[in-house]
Design a protein around this motif. Structure first.
Motif, PDB file in Angstrom:
ATOM      1  N   TRP A 113       0.828  -1.200   0.000  1.00  0.00           N
ATOM      2  CA  TRP A 113       0.000   0.000   0.000  1.00  0.00           C
ATOM      3  C   TRP A 113       0.863   1.250   0.000  1.00  0.00           C
ATOM      4  N   VAL A 114       0.224   2.385  -0.326  1.00  0.00           N
ATOM      5  CA  VAL A 114       0.873   3.700  -0.252  1.00  0.00           C
ATOM      6  C   VAL A 114      -0.088   4.660   0.439  1.00  0.00           C
ATOM      7  N   ILE A 115       0.478   5.625   1.122  1.00  0.00           N
ATOM      8  CA  ILE A 115      -0.317   6.721   1.673  1.00  0.00           C
ATOM      9  C   ILE A 115       0.000   7.946   0.831  1.00  0.00           C
ATOM     10  N   GLU A 116      -1.034   8.486   0.231  1.00  0.00           N
ATOM     11  CA  GLU A 116      -0.901   9.676  -0.609  1.00  0.00           C
ATOM     12  C   GLU A 116      -1.349  10.887   0.199  1.00  0.00           C
ATOM     13  N   LYS A 117      -0.563  11.944   0.153  1.00  0.00           N
ATOM     14  CA  LYS A 117      -0.892  13.188   0.844  1.00  0.00           C
ATOM     15  C   LYS A 117      -0.862  14.329  -0.158  1.00  0.00           C
ATOM     16  N   PHE A 118      -1.778  15.259   0.006  1.00  0.00           N
ATOM     17  CA  PHE A 118      -1.767  16.460  -0.821  1.00  0.00           C
ATOM     18  C   PHE A 118      -2.349  17.619  -0.023  1.00  0.00           C
TER      19      PHE A 118
END
Length: 168
Positions: free
Chosen positions: A67-72
Motif C-alpha cells: 500500500w501507499v499513503i498519498e498526501k496532498f
C-alpha cells in the motif's frame, strides 16, 4: 562474483519482484523487467532500460508493495471555517468509499485537517491509503470532488493575495 552473491541476498530477502517499481541506491529507478544471475533490468518511466549489477544496487526502495499513503495540500482562504472544511473532506472521502469504481481502490478513506496557516492562506493536508500505482487515479477523483463540494459551499481556492486594510 560480488554481483552474484549480492543478488542471492536480494532475492532471498524478496526485496523486489518482476513488475514492481524500485529505486536503487544511486539515482536509478524503474519497473523491474528482468532478473538475471548478475543484474536486474529496470525500465525507467520515461522508457530507458537500465541494467544494474546487484553489487551496485545498494539500498532498494520498493514503491510497489502492499500500500501507499498519498498526501496532498489544499490552499484555502484564511477566513474559511476549518471545521466545515474538515467535515467536507471527510464527507467526500465517505462518498468515494461508497463509489463502486473508486471505492474498491481505497484502503483507508480520504481525511483532512488544518495543517498550516500562512499569511493569507490556510493549508489543509489531505491523505488516503490505496494500492500502489492507484494513488494517482484516487487523488484526481479527490481533487475533482473536493473542488465541486467547495464550489457548493462558495469557497474558492486561495489565490495567495493578501487583503490590505486601511483606516481611511
Amino acid at each position: 562474483m560480488r554481483d552474484v552473491i549480492a543478488g542471492v541476498f536480494y532475492l532471498a530477502e524478496d526485496a523486489f519482484r518482476i513488475g514492481e517499481y524500485i529505486e536503487a541506491g544511486g539515482n536509478t529507478k524503474g519497473a523491474v523487467e528482468r532478473i538475471t544471475l548478475r543484474t536486474v533490468a529496470l525500465r525507467h518511466h520515461n522508457g530507458p532500460l537500465h541494467f544494474v549489477p546487484y553489487g551496485a544496487l545498494g539500498t532498494v526502495r520498493n514503491t510497489s508493495r502492499d500500500w501507499v499513503i498519498e498526501k496532498f495540500n489544499l490552499p484555502l482562504p484564511i477566513d474559511v471555517d476549518s471545521e466545515k472544511v474538515r467535515k467536507l473532506i471527510k464527507k467526500v472521502g465517505e462518498e468515494m468509499m461508497a463509489d463502486p469504481e473508486i471505492g474498491r481502490l481505497i484502503m483507508e478513506p480520504l481525511k483532512g485537517k488544518l495543517y498550516r496557516v500562512d499569511p493569507g492562506v490556510k493549508i489543509f493536508r489531505c491523505k488516503f491509503r490505496t494500492a500502489p500505482g492507484k494513488q494517482f487515479d484516487v487523488r484526481a477523483q479527490a481533487y475533482k470532488r473536493i473542488e465541486a463540494a467547495l464550489r457548493k459551499m462558495e469557497v474558492r481556492f486561495a489565490d495567495g493575495r493578501l487583503p490590505v486594510l486601511t483606516n481611511a
